[in-house]
Design a protein around this motif. Sequence first.
Motif, mmCIF file in Angstrom:
data_model
loop_
_atom_site.group_PDB
_atom_site.id
_atom_site.type_symbol
_atom_site.label_atom_id
_atom_site.label_comp_id
_atom_site.label_asym_id
_atom_site.label_seq_id
_atom_site.Cartn_x
_atom_site.Cartn_y
_atom_site.Cartn_z
ATOM 1 N N VAL A 1 0.838 -1.206 0.000
ATOM 2 C CA VAL A 1 0.000 0.000 0.000
ATOM 3 C C VAL A 1 0.870 1.253 0.000
ATOM 4 C CG1 VAL A 1 -1.667 1.331 1.342
ATOM 5 C CG2 VAL A 1 -1.957 -1.144 1.093
ATOM 6 N N THR A 2 1.937 1.238 0.790
ATOM 7 C CA THR A 2 2.808 2.410 0.906
ATOM 8 C C THR A 2 3.456 2.763 -0.432
ATOM 9 O OG1 THR A 2 3.284 1.857 3.217
ATOM 10 C CG2 THR A 2 4.786 3.397 2.134
ATOM 11 N N THR A 3 3.814 1.761 -1.206
ATOM 12 C CA THR A 3 4.453 2.010 -2.510
ATOM 13 C C THR A 3 3.454 2.062 -3.653
ATOM 14 O OG1 THR A 3 4.827 -0.349 -2.907
ATOM 15 C CG2 THR A 3 6.558 0.866 -1.754
ATOM 16 N N GLY A 4 2.182 1.827 -3.370
ATOM 17 C CA GLY A 4 1.200 1.778 -4.449
ATOM 18 C C GLY A 4 1.438 0.610 -5.385
ATOM 19 N N ALA A 5 2.011 -0.477 -4.852
ATOM 20 C CA ALA A 5 2.329 -1.681 -5.637
ATOM 21 C C ALA A 5 3.224 -1.362 -6.835
ATOM 22 C CB ALA A 5 1.057 -2.380 -6.102
ATOM 23 N N LEU A 6 4.048 -0.329 -6.687
ATOM 24 C CA LEU A 6 4.917 0.106 -7.783
ATOM 25 C C LEU A 6 5.853 -1.011 -8.238
ATOM 26 C CD1 LEU A 6 6.056 2.492 -9.532
ATOM 27 C CD2 LEU A 6 7.668 2.901 -7.646
ATOM 28 N N HIS A 7 6.528 -1.642 -7.287
ATOM 29 C CA HIS A 7 7.501 -2.668 -7.637
ATOM 30 C C HIS A 7 6.809 -3.972 -8.046
ATOM 31 C CE1 HIS A 7 10.200 0.231 -6.029
ATOM 32 N NE2 HIS A 7 9.745 0.103 -4.795
ATOM 33 N N GLU A 8 5.698 -4.285 -7.404
ATOM 34 C CA GLU A 8 4.948 -5.481 -7.774
ATOM 35 C C GLU A 8 4.428 -5.386 -9.205
ATOM 36 O OE1 GLU A 8 5.189 -5.402 -3.418
ATOM 37 O OE2 GLU A 8 4.634 -3.899 -4.912
ATOM 38 N N ASP A 9 3.985 -4.204 -9.590
ATOM 39 C CA ASP A 9 3.510 -3.993 -10.967
ATOM 40 C C ASP A 9 4.640 -4.261 -11.965
ATOM 41 O OD1 ASP A 9 1.467 -2.854 -12.924
ATOM 42 O OD2 ASP A 9 3.166 -1.505 -13.250
ATOM 43 N N GLY A 10 5.838 -3.777 -11.632
ATOM 44 C CA GLY A 10 6.976 -4.021 -12.504
ATOM 45 C C GLY A 10 7.299 -5.496 -12.611
ATOM 46 N N LEU A 11 7.271 -6.206 -11.489
ATOM 47 C CA LEU A 11 7.547 -7.644 -11.490
ATOM 48 C C LEU A 11 6.555 -8.388 -12.373
ATOM 49 C CD1 LEU A 11 9.030 -10.143 -10.338
ATOM 50 C CD2 LEU A 11 7.361 -10.122 -8.467
ATOM 51 N N ALA A 12 5.271 -8.068 -12.255
ATOM 52 C CA ALA A 12 4.251 -8.739 -13.055
ATOM 53 C C ALA A 12 4.460 -8.484 -14.541
ATOM 54 C CB ALA A 12 2.861 -8.263 -12.628
ATOM 55 N N ASP A 13 4.749 -7.245 -14.907
ATOM 56 C CA ASP A 13 4.968 -6.919 -16.315
ATOM 57 C C ASP A 13 6.193 -7.632 -16.869
ATOM 58 O OD1 ASP A 13 2.755 -5.292 -16.453
ATOM 59 O OD2 ASP A 13 3.850 -3.433 -16.080
ATOM 60 N N VAL A 14 7.244 -7.728 -16.062
ATOM 61 C CA VAL A 14 8.456 -8.424 -16.497
ATOM 62 C C VAL A 14 8.167 -9.909 -16.727
ATOM 63 C CG1 VAL A 14 10.717 -9.235 -15.708
ATOM 64 C CG2 VAL A 14 10.121 -6.823 -15.526
ATOM 65 N N ALA A 15 7.463 -10.524 -15.809
ATOM 66 C CA ALA A 15 7.153 -11.950 -15.950
ATOM 67 C C ALA A 15 6.329 -12.206 -17.210
ATOM 68 C CB ALA A 15 6.409 -12.444 -14.714
ATOM 69 N N ASP A 16 5.323 -11.381 -17.437
ATOM 70 C CA ASP A 16 4.501 -11.540 -18.634
ATOM 71 C C ASP A 16 5.314 -11.325 -19.909
ATOM 72 O OD1 ASP A 16 2.035 -12.233 -17.552
ATOM 73 O OD2 ASP A 16 1.451 -10.154 -17.211
ATOM 74 N N GLY A 17 6.117 -10.263 -19.928
ATOM 75 C CA GLY A 17 6.867 -9.930 -21.128
ATOM 76 C C GLY A 17 7.976 -10.908 -21.436
#
Length: 255
Positions: A74-90
């Motif tokens: 919540v504190t980061t707004g899932a900033l890093h998690e969003d990046g991880l998900a996009d990397v895995a998909d890509g």
Amino acid sequence: MELLNETMRSLAFLSRLPVSTRWFRDYDGSLAGCVRSFPIAGIIIAMPAALVLAATSALPAYASALLVVAVLIVTTGALHEDGLADVADGFYGGGSPQRRLEIMKDSAIGSYGTLALILSVLLRTALLATVLGELGLLQSLAVLIGTEAVSRAALAKFWQSLPSARVGGVADQAGTPTADAANFALAIGGVVLALSFGFAAGVLAIVAAGAMATLAFLGFSALCRAKIGGQTGDTLGAMQQFATISLLLGLVIAL
């Protein structure tokens, strides 16, 4: 004073914590110039989670750890998690560097991204729960704060070490950090690692956590070069996640 300015600007990018506009006077908009303050920003980002950890220390370790991870998200707004998900998909949904970059730019989350998020949350929660079960409250707080700082120092060095893979992307538009700035961040991260993990579990914890984080850094850097030829904003977020997991894994191995 300049380092304080950079820290507040870094917080505005790396978190959802409120930052006054006065810190952006005469600011050229280049985030790359603020990377030396990333580990300091990481310490501040850890504070809400540290308060939750202290308040829930009487709960079962896994419940407390899950709440801490949730607060960090919540504190980061899932900033890093969003990046991880996009990397895995890509990385695993595309057959060429260009196609991988296209998939990473898409806001939709696929199967690889979903699984990556689940594994990241589960791993961080399980490892932190193990730490909470083995160490006292003060030592656990030191580990939490240290991990958030050091993982962002690794992010800064990762950003500087790899070329931009997408012209016009978020990371590309933010500029390229200088080696001096990235090394400064890494030096702060090293000091914080020594102080926090050393206080928590001794020299072996410092060595094991540092070794695991280095392996994660080198391995993910090589993967990014092979898959897309460099880094993007998404890979920066993924690097922070890998660094966090590897630091906690190293500590748990040392306990």
